[in-house]
Design a protein around this motif. Structure first.
Motif, PDB file in Angstrom:
ATOM      1  N   ARG A   1       0.853  -1.197   0.000  1.00 33.46           N
ATOM      2  CA  ARG A   1       0.000   0.000   0.000  1.00 33.46           C
ATOM      3  C   ARG A   1       0.883   1.238   0.000  1.00 33.46           C
ATOM      4  NH1 ARG A   1      -5.289  -0.534   0.832  1.00 33.46           N
ATOM      5  NH2 ARG A   1      -5.522   1.467   1.904  1.00 33.46           N
ATOM      6  N   PHE A   2       1.662   1.354  -1.084  1.00 31.81           N
ATOM      7  CA  PHE A   2       2.716   2.355  -1.152  1.00 31.81           C
ATOM      8  C   PHE A   2       2.933   2.762  -2.604  1.00 31.81           C
ATOM      9  CE2 PHE A   2       7.153   3.758  -1.273  1.00 31.81           C
ATOM     10  CZ  PHE A   2       7.242   4.555  -0.141  1.00 31.81           C
ATOM     11  N   VAL A   3       3.273   4.044  -2.810  1.00 30.08           N
ATOM     12  CA  VAL A   3       3.666   4.542  -4.124  1.00 30.08           C
ATOM     13  C   VAL A   3       4.917   5.383  -3.938  1.00 30.08           C
ATOM     14  CG1 VAL A   3       3.015   5.886  -6.143  1.00 30.08           C
ATOM     15  CG2 VAL A   3       1.260   4.618  -4.892  1.00 30.08           C
ATOM     16  N   SER A   4       5.940   5.128  -4.744  1.00 33.32           N
ATOM     17  CA  SER A   4       7.181   5.890  -4.662  1.00 33.32           C
ATOM     18  C   SER A   4       7.550   6.408  -6.047  1.00 33.32           C
ATOM     19  CB  SER A   4       8.311   5.007  -4.121  1.00 33.32           C
ATOM     20  OG  SER A   4       8.765   4.116  -5.127  1.00 33.32           O
ATOM     21  N   PRO A   5       8.485   7.357  -6.133  1.00 29.14           N
ATOM     22  CA  PRO A   5       8.918   7.826  -7.460  1.00 29.14           C
ATOM     23  C   PRO A   5       9.409   6.698  -8.359  1.00 29.14           C
ATOM     24  CG  PRO A   5       9.719   9.312  -5.754  1.00 29.14           C
ATOM     25  CD  PRO A   5       9.125   8.123  -5.041  1.00 29.14           C
ATOM     26  N   ALA A   6       9.945   5.630  -7.752  1.00 30.79           N
ATOM     27  CA  ALA A   6      10.442   4.495  -8.544  1.00 30.79           C
ATOM     28  C   ALA A   6       9.308   3.753  -9.244  1.00 30.79           C
ATOM     29  CB  ALA A   6      11.221   3.534  -7.642  1.00 30.79           C
TER      30      ALA A   6
ATOM     31  N   HIS B   1     -13.380  -1.561   0.477  1.00 31.39           N
ATOM     32  CA  HIS B   1     -12.139  -0.886   0.865  1.00 31.39           C
ATOM     33  C   HIS B   1     -12.298   0.627   0.731  1.00 31.39           C
ATOM     34  CE1 HIS B   1     -12.009  -1.005  -3.511  1.00 31.39           C
ATOM     35  NE2 HIS B   1     -11.145   0.004  -3.459  1.00 31.39           N
ATOM     36  N   ILE B   2     -11.380   1.341   1.338  1.00 35.38           N
ATOM     37  CA  ILE B   2     -11.173   2.768   1.111  1.00 35.38           C
ATOM     38  C   ILE B   2      -9.822   2.904   0.436  1.00 35.38           C
ATOM     39  CG2 ILE B   2     -10.775   5.012   2.213  1.00 35.38           C
ATOM     40  CD1 ILE B   2     -12.695   4.118   4.443  1.00 35.38           C
ATOM     41  N   ASP B   3      -9.770   3.572  -0.709  1.00 34.77           N
ATOM     42  CA  ASP B   3      -8.502   3.708  -1.421  1.00 34.77           C
ATOM     43  C   ASP B   3      -7.459   4.352  -0.507  1.00 34.77           C
ATOM     44  OD1 ASP B   3     -10.363   3.067  -3.468  1.00 34.77           O
ATOM     45  OD2 ASP B   3      -9.061   3.974  -4.956  1.00 34.77           O
ATOM     46  N   CYS B   4      -6.238   3.857  -0.589  1.00 33.76           N
ATOM     47  CA  CYS B   4      -5.138   4.273   0.278  1.00 33.76           C
ATOM     48  C   CYS B   4      -5.125   5.796   0.475  1.00 33.76           C
ATOM     49  CB  CYS B   4      -3.818   3.806  -0.328  1.00 33.76           C
ATOM     50  SG  CYS B   4      -2.353   4.295   0.595  1.00 33.76           S
ATOM     51  N   VAL B   5      -5.336   6.228   1.716  1.00 30.14           N
ATOM     52  CA  VAL B   5      -5.458   7.660   2.001  1.00 30.14           C
ATOM     53  C   VAL B   5      -4.138   8.408   1.796  1.00 30.14           C
ATOM     54  CG1 VAL B   5      -5.965   9.358   3.789  1.00 30.14           C
ATOM     55  CG2 VAL B   5      -7.452   7.364   3.499  1.00 30.14           C
ATOM     56  N   PRO B   6      -2.995   7.915   2.317  1.00 33.22           N
ATOM     57  CA  PRO B   6      -1.750   8.669   2.098  1.00 33.22           C
ATOM     58  C   PRO B   6      -1.195   8.553   0.685  1.00 33.22           C
ATOM     59  CG  PRO B   6      -1.295   6.683   3.352  1.00 33.22           C
ATOM     60  CD  PRO B   6      -2.792   6.776   3.241  1.00 33.22           C
ATOM     61  N   CYS B   7      -1.727   7.606  -0.120  1.00 32.06           N
ATOM     62  CA  CYS B   7      -1.195   7.383  -1.467  1.00 32.06           C
ATOM     63  C   CYS B   7      -1.861   8.251  -2.530  1.00 32.06           C
ATOM     64  CB  CYS B   7      -1.372   5.920  -1.882  1.00 32.06           C
ATOM     65  SG  CYS B   7      -0.639   4.719  -0.765  1.00 32.06           S
ATOM     66  N   PHE B   8      -3.167   8.511  -2.357  1.00 35.13           N
ATOM     67  CA  PHE B   8      -3.958   9.140  -3.413  1.00 35.13           C
ATOM     68  C   PHE B   8      -4.655  10.394  -2.903  1.00 35.13           C
ATOM     69  CE2 PHE B   8      -4.195   4.454  -4.211  1.00 35.13           C
ATOM     70  CZ  PHE B   8      -3.311   4.436  -5.286  1.00 35.13           C
ATOM     71  N   GLY B   9      -4.963  11.290  -3.832  1.00 34.09           N
ATOM     72  CA  GLY B   9      -5.566  12.568  -3.511  1.00 34.09           C
ATOM     73  C   GLY B   9      -7.023  12.493  -3.113  1.00 34.09           C
TER      74      GLY B   9
END
Length: 200
Positions: A64-69, A113-121
């Motif tokens: 549950r993570f998104v990075s520049p990579a 589910h709730i879409d990842c809060v810290p990942c998406f706007g």
């Protein structure tokens, strides 16, 4: 494309979900066919029980993570055009930069589910192609529930409370009851537009 977006009442009497919108005819049938051709020309991933495609950024479901990579490059033209229309229609304040394509075959669904809060706007938009489906909503705090039919060519918008306080999902089953009729599920494809928050 119609810009007519209305707030949808839930299935429980008097229940309304702030920030939940549904535009029944956001695209026409001809454009739906063209979009499905683009989708079917893309590369499918088999990370999940259903097939998916990632554009803009890859989303790591396990972490549950998104990075520049995880950047895959700009959205292809056919998705960039749709993303621009989302801004033109007032659903997003800036052009979303990530799209996940989900394919649902007969019997397949997605857990609530709730879409990842810290990942998406702050806004999520889901364009439905193919077979209509019933989506469920449940308030995380109160447990209140409702269901809504997502027709082909419709655009679902989630913002505010609908984005952050309500789980949404599609039960894994072979049919839905739509307009009091048992309706066999066929193939459905969804395009989910989101804005990435880097370093989430």
């Amino acid at each position: 494309m119609s810009a007519d977006v209305s707030l949808i009442a839930g299935c429980e009497e008097g229940l309304r979900i702030p920030g939940l919108t549904l535009n029944h005819d956001w695209i026409g049938k001809a454009e739906e066919g063209q979009l499905l051709e683009h989708v079917d020309g893309g590369r499918w991933r088999n990370d999940l029980k259903r097939r998916v495609q990632h554009y803009g950024f890859r989303y790591d479901y396990r972490a549950r993570f998104v990075s520049p990579a995880d950047y895959l490059g700009p959205l292809p033209g056919w998705l960039a055009d749709l993303a621009g229309h989302l801004v033109d229609n007032g659903l997003f304040s800036k052009v979303p930069d990530q799209v996940i394509v989900n394919e649902y075959l007969t019997g397949q669904g997605i857990s609530a589910h709730i879409d990842c809060v810290p990942c998406f706007g702050d806004t999520i938009a889901i364009l439905s192609l193919g077979c209509p489906v019933v989506m469920t909503f449940q308030c995380a705090a109160s447990g209140a529930r409702c269901e809504m039919v997502l027709p082909a060519c419709s655009l679902l918008g989630l913002s505010g409370s609908a984005r952050y306080d309500w789980l949404h999902g599609i039960p894994a089953r072979k049919s839905d009851t739509i307009n009091d009729m048992k309706t066999q599920r066929l193939r459905r494809v969804s395009l989910t537009f989101r804005s990435i928050i880097i370093g989430a």
